[in-house]
Design a protein around this motif. Structure first.
Motif, mmCIF file in Angstrom:
data_model
loop_
_atom_site.group_PDB
_atom_site.id
_atom_site.type_symbol
_atom_site.label_atom_id
_atom_site.label_comp_id
_atom_site.label_asym_id
_atom_site.label_seq_id
_atom_site.Cartn_x
_atom_site.Cartn_y
_atom_site.Cartn_z
ATOM 1 N N GLU A 121 -15.429 -3.584 -13.294
ATOM 2 C CA GLU A 121 -15.274 -2.141 -13.140
ATOM 3 C C GLU A 121 -14.928 -1.541 -14.500
ATOM 4 O OE1 GLU A 121 -12.582 1.170 -10.693
ATOM 5 O OE2 GLU A 121 -11.964 -0.936 -10.791
ATOM 6 N N ILE A 122 -15.595 -0.472 -14.846
ATOM 7 C CA ILE A 122 -15.268 0.251 -16.081
ATOM 8 C C ILE A 122 -14.047 1.111 -15.800
ATOM 9 C CG2 ILE A 122 -16.057 1.973 -17.754
ATOM 10 C CD1 ILE A 122 -18.900 0.939 -17.274
ATOM 11 N N THR A 123 -12.967 0.850 -16.530
ATOM 12 C CA THR A 123 -11.706 1.570 -16.310
ATOM 13 C C THR A 123 -11.484 2.697 -17.303
ATOM 14 O OG1 THR A 123 -10.550 -0.113 -17.635
ATOM 15 C CG2 THR A 123 -10.608 -0.422 -15.247
ATOM 16 N N GLU A 124 -12.126 2.641 -18.464
ATOM 17 C CA GLU A 124 -12.062 3.723 -19.449
ATOM 18 C C GLU A 124 -13.420 3.848 -20.111
ATOM 19 O OE1 GLU A 124 -8.834 3.891 -22.254
ATOM 20 O OE2 GLU A 124 -7.576 2.645 -20.970
ATOM 21 N N PRO A 125 -13.934 5.073 -20.208
ATOM 22 C CA PRO A 125 -13.396 6.326 -19.660
ATOM 23 C C PRO A 125 -13.634 6.403 -18.168
ATOM 24 C CG PRO A 125 -15.517 6.729 -20.676
ATOM 25 C CD PRO A 125 -15.201 5.273 -20.941
ATOM 26 N N ARG A 126 -13.027 7.386 -17.520
ATOM 27 C CA ARG A 126 -13.230 7.576 -16.102
ATOM 28 C C ARG A 126 -14.506 8.363 -15.853
ATOM 29 N NH1 ARG A 126 -7.814 9.818 -13.417
ATOM 30 N NH2 ARG A 126 -9.209 9.720 -11.598
ATOM 31 N N MET A 127 -15.084 8.142 -14.676
ATOM 32 C CA MET A 127 -16.303 8.859 -14.304
ATOM 33 C C MET A 127 -16.078 10.366 -14.403
ATOM 34 S SD MET A 127 -19.453 8.579 -13.094
ATOM 35 C CE MET A 127 -19.634 7.072 -12.132
ATOM 36 N N GLY A 128 -16.973 11.051 -15.107
ATOM 37 C CA GLY A 128 -16.884 12.496 -15.226
ATOM 38 C C GLY A 128 -16.027 12.991 -16.366
ATOM 39 N N LEU A 330 -3.521 -6.533 1.952
ATOM 40 C CA LEU A 330 -2.792 -5.290 1.731
ATOM 41 C C LEU A 330 -3.109 -4.685 0.362
ATOM 42 C CD1 LEU A 330 0.872 -4.772 2.855
ATOM 43 C CD2 LEU A 330 0.014 -3.719 0.790
ATOM 44 N N ASN A 331 -3.118 -5.516 -0.681
ATOM 45 C CA ASN A 331 -3.381 -5.004 -2.030
ATOM 46 C C ASN A 331 -4.735 -4.303 -2.111
ATOM 47 O OD1 ASN A 331 -0.980 -6.174 -2.753
ATOM 48 N ND2 ASN A 331 -1.884 -7.871 -3.880
ATOM 49 N N ASP A 332 -5.764 -4.942 -1.532
ATOM 50 C CA ASP A 332 -7.112 -4.367 -1.591
ATOM 51 C C ASP A 332 -7.150 -2.986 -0.945
ATOM 52 O OD1 ASP A 332 -7.918 -6.683 -2.789
ATOM 53 O OD2 ASP A 332 -8.958 -7.495 -1.045
ATOM 54 N N HIS A 333 -6.468 -2.833 0.172
ATOM 55 C CA HIS A 333 -6.566 -1.571 0.907
ATOM 56 C C HIS A 333 -5.644 -0.496 0.344
ATOM 57 C CE1 HIS A 333 -8.684 -4.288 3.624
ATOM 58 N NE2 HIS A 333 -9.332 -3.198 3.985
ATOM 59 N N LEU A 334 -4.553 -0.886 -0.311
ATOM 60 C CA LEU A 334 -3.761 0.113 -1.020
ATOM 61 C C LEU A 334 -4.565 0.661 -2.201
ATOM 62 C CD1 LEU A 334 -1.232 1.728 -1.465
ATOM 63 C CD2 LEU A 334 -0.183 -0.260 -2.573
ATOM 64 N N TYR A 335 -5.293 -0.213 -2.882
ATOM 65 C CA TYR A 335 -6.173 0.245 -3.967
ATOM 66 C C TYR A 335 -7.243 1.191 -3.427
ATOM 67 C CZ TYR A 335 -9.555 0.079 -7.793
ATOM 68 O OH TYR A 335 -10.436 0.424 -8.788
ATOM 69 N N LEU A 336 -7.830 0.839 -2.268
ATOM 70 C CA LEU A 336 -8.839 1.703 -1.643
ATOM 71 C C LEU A 336 -8.246 3.079 -1.349
ATOM 72 C CD1 LEU A 336 -11.504 2.290 -0.067
ATOM 73 C CD2 LEU A 336 -10.414 1.233 1.916
ATOM 74 N N ALA A 337 -7.016 3.122 -0.854
ATOM 75 C CA ALA A 337 -6.390 4.405 -0.532
ATOM 76 C C ALA A 337 -6.192 5.244 -1.787
ATOM 77 C CB ALA A 337 -5.048 4.165 0.163
ATOM 78 N N HIS A 367 -2.962 -5.971 -10.697
ATOM 79 C CA HIS A 367 -4.117 -5.083 -10.824
ATOM 80 C C HIS A 367 -3.833 -3.725 -10.212
ATOM 81 C CE1 HIS A 367 -6.494 -9.078 -10.808
ATOM 82 N NE2 HIS A 367 -6.316 -8.676 -12.048
ATOM 83 N N LEU A 368 -2.939 -3.691 -9.231
ATOM 84 C CA LEU A 368 -2.560 -2.416 -8.629
ATOM 85 C C LEU A 368 -1.697 -1.582 -9.561
ATOM 86 C CD1 LEU A 368 -1.660 -3.127 -4.891
ATOM 87 C CD2 LEU A 368 -3.453 -1.648 -5.765
ATOM 88 N N LYS A 369 -0.968 -2.244 -10.450
ATOM 89 C CA LYS A 369 0.010 -1.532 -11.281
ATOM 90 C C LYS A 369 -0.665 -0.444 -12.107
ATOM 91 C CE LYS A 369 3.123 -3.980 -13.294
ATOM 92 N NZ LYS A 369 3.774 -4.910 -14.217
ATOM 93 N N TRP A 370 -1.789 -0.763 -12.746
ATOM 94 C CA TRP A 370 -2.443 0.252 -13.586
ATOM 95 C C TRP A 370 -2.954 1.407 -12.746
ATOM 96 C CZ3 TRP A 370 -7.392 1.905 -12.929
ATOM 97 C CH2 TRP A 370 -8.259 1.090 -12.185
ATOM 98 N N LYS A 371 -3.384 1.120 -11.492
ATOM 99 C CA LYS A 371 -3.883 2.193 -10.642
ATOM 100 C C LYS A 371 -2.750 3.119 -10.210
ATOM 101 C CE LYS A 371 -6.967 4.495 -8.493
ATOM 102 N NZ LYS A 371 -7.889 5.324 -9.287
ATOM 103 N N VAL A 372 -1.591 2.565 -9.906
ATOM 104 C CA VAL A 372 -0.441 3.387 -9.525
ATOM 105 C C VAL A 372 -0.024 4.278 -10.688
ATOM 106 C CG1 VAL A 372 2.004 3.324 -8.888
ATOM 107 C CG2 VAL A 372 0.377 1.828 -7.733
ATOM 108 N N ARG A 373 -0.053 3.738 -11.903
ATOM 109 C CA ARG A 373 0.329 4.532 -13.074
ATOM 110 C C ARG A 373 -0.644 5.680 -13.319
ATOM 111 N NH1 ARG A 373 3.716 2.009 -17.112
ATOM 112 N NH2 ARG A 373 2.540 3.068 -18.738
ATOM 113 N N ARG A 374 -1.899 5.495 -12.931
ATOM 114 C CA ARG A 374 -2.905 6.531 -13.189
ATOM 115 C C ARG A 374 -3.181 7.414 -11.970
ATOM 116 N NH1 ARG A 374 -3.363 2.376 -16.331
ATOM 117 N NH2 ARG A 374 -4.238 2.537 -18.429
ATOM 118 N N SER A 417 5.677 4.717 -7.746
ATOM 119 C CA SER A 417 4.774 5.802 -7.349
ATOM 120 C C SER A 417 5.515 7.110 -7.123
ATOM 121 C CB SER A 417 4.038 5.420 -6.056
ATOM 122 O OG SER A 417 4.900 5.545 -4.938
ATOM 123 N N GLY A 418 6.846 7.046 -6.986
ATOM 124 C CA GLY A 418 7.619 8.225 -6.638
ATOM 125 C C GLY A 418 7.898 8.325 -5.159
ATOM 126 N N GLY A 419 7.353 7.399 -4.364
ATOM 127 C CA GLY A 419 7.644 7.350 -2.941
ATOM 128 C C GLY A 419 8.847 6.473 -2.680
#
Length: 499
Positions: A121-128, A330-337, A367-374, A417-419
């Motif tokens: 998966e290309i993580t940088e830059p983001r689509m758009g 669980l990790n896969d579906h939290l990423y999906l969310a 792998h989830l950590k970077w997604k939560v930060r972004r 995440s702030g939750g």
């Protein structure tokens, strides 16, 4: 059907090949005659055991086990080949099977070795995201074997290679084009490859500077448990130590965009899944005309998913026929969310109903950590079964220490995440917990400010308050790419130090 078994060792590959050729030569006349006799017969739709019996009738000494070859396996299409071996290979391949030479020149049906798996998966830059000039290109790779290197191309031209994770290169994009076509290709030592591509617009530089308004969702709780009645003047916001002017102030007025994740794995038996669905039904009844939600039920795979909407009946209809079963990815579906919330309006929130025992995800919690930060989403975990210890078992994917690391990492990500975590010891406590969560969302303070012009990299954010005994929960930083890009907050918790 008689179950066939084979004892003894396989022949040496070279000798096996010679024997295969010899058997093919000795039986060529009989096979050709049998093939000619069956030219008018169809293979498609035959149960696999019957098709293999037909192969035997054509003269091939074939042995297979009923553990591998089952009646429900059906020949998918007409096989084509100039020899019985080619026919057999075409019949077996769609079912993950192949053949090898056994003792005495017999042909054994065996399970095929799965090919190496790679995902990129290309993580940088983001689509758009508009880009130009000096830019970083980055990719994330997961798979079943190591990666030799990742090659990056822009508009078909190779711009760099990185041979170790994190896979990242620095390059310059200069030219009068409408868009940049960015492609990343990963290659493994075993020959597996995976590619991903995105198109991003060329950045048009203008004189004016556009700085996006940043909003921080702050939950304030007095030591008494009540939400204090606060005004804009009670708050101070700092970014990298510099005080920011609060230019907007609301209290729970912004619409909410929800993703509700419902664990439907084996651990949700005993009426727990039914209780969770009924409780979510009532929870979604809080949605206002500007709010929206999607619902995902998951086990080891995605069991049901609905598009974003506001009608609880439509959102929950795909979940009603579900029976608990399978493991927990669980990790896969939290990423999906989190991915589902990218780019949507409203306050993004993920509500997770699960006992939280990760077993089968392809994604590691790291792998989830970077997604939560972004991601801008707040993650609330309603841990069913109440307070529990980290897992004390191994699984097909991970060792005991690794399973514990997944569990403890999820706890940290919820906070980052702030939750927050809400313990639910009994099924009857689930509805009160969700009611409290909705009140918290309604009572959150939204503080808006404009970040400094040209801010980039990680930016620390802190919020202070001049009211004694009040605890604040919020994201404590974000990753700023540039002043034109809307960046993302991460988490934080403070408590008033005023005596």
């Amino acid at each position: 059907m008689t179950r066939a078994a084979v004892r003894g060792k396989s022949l040496h590959p070279v000798r096996g090949l010679a024997l295969l050729l010899l058997v093919g030569s000795l039986t060529s006349v009989a096979v050709a005659a049998a093939q000619e006799a069956r030219t008018e017969e169809s293979w498609r739709g035959l149960p696999l055991p019957r098709a293999l019996e037909r192969i035997r009738e054509m003269g091939l000494p074939l042995i297979y086990s009923n553990d591998l070859v089952q009646e429900e396996m059906i020949v998918q299409s007409e096989p084509r080949g100039s020899s019985v071996y080619q026919l057999l290979g075409k019949i077996l391949a769609p079912h993950g099977l192949t053949m090898e030479i056994g003792p005495g020149g017999t042909v054994l049906v065996v399970r095929a070795t799965p090919p190496p798996r790679l995902e990129i998966e290309i993580t940088e830059p983001r689509m758009g995201q508009p880009v130009a000039g000096a830019v970083d290109l980055a990719a994330s790779v997961q798979g079943t074997e190591p990666v030799d290197a990742v090659e990056f191309r822009v508009n078909g031209k190779r711009v760099g290679v990185d041979d170790s994770p994190p896979f990242r290169i620095h390059t310059r994009l200069v030219g009068e084009v409408e868009a940049w076509e960015i492609e990343a290709t990963a290659r493994s030592p075993g020959g597996a490859t995976a590619s991903a591509s995105i198109a991003v617009p060329n950045l048009v530089v203008r004189e004016e500077v556009q700085v996006a308004l940043r909003e921080i969702a702050v939950t304030a709780t007095h030591r008494s448990g009540d939400t204090p009645d606060l005004e804009r003047e009670n708050f101070l916001v700092y970014e990298n130590g510099e005080r920011m002017e609060i230019v907007s102030f609301d209290r729970g007025d912004a619409p909410v965009t929800l993703v509700v994740l419902v664990d439907a794995s084996e651990s949700m038996r005993g009426g727990l899944l039914e209780t969770a669905i009924a409780t979510v039904d009532r929870f979604l009844g809080h949605l206002g005309p500007r709010d929206e939600s999607m619902v995902v039920a998951f086990g080891d795979t995605t069991r049901a998913v609905t598009p974003f909407g506001t009608d609880p009946e439509e959102l929950l209809a795909p979940l009603l026929p579900l029976e608990p079963g399978g493991g927990t990815a669980l990790n896969d579906h939290l990423y999906l969310a989190l991915r589902s919330l990218d780019g949507r309006s409203g306050r993004p929130v993920v509500v997770l109903l699960s006992d939280g025992v990760e077993i089968l995800s392809a994604l590691d919690v790291e792998h989830l950590k970077w997604k939560v930060r972004r991601s801008e989403a707040l993650v609330y975990w309603l841990r069913l079964g109440g307070e529990s210890e980290a897992p004390s078992f191994t699984s097909a994917w991970r060792t005991l220490p690794d399973n514990r690391r997944q569990y403890e990492g999820l706890l940290r990500l919820v906070e980052q995440s702030g939750g927050r975590l809400l313990e639910v010891e009994e099924p009857g406590q689930l509805m009160p917990a969700l009611d409290r969560l909705w009140r918290e969302l309604e009572e959150q303070f939204l503080l808006g400010y404009y970040p400094p012009t040209g801010a980039s990299g990680w930016r620390d954010v802190s919020v202070e308050i001049d009211v004694p005994g009040v605890r604040l929960q919020y994201r404590d930083g974000y990753e700023a790419k540039d002043s034109r890009r809307k960046a993302t907050l991460t988490s934080g918790r403070t408590e008033s130090s005023t005596p």
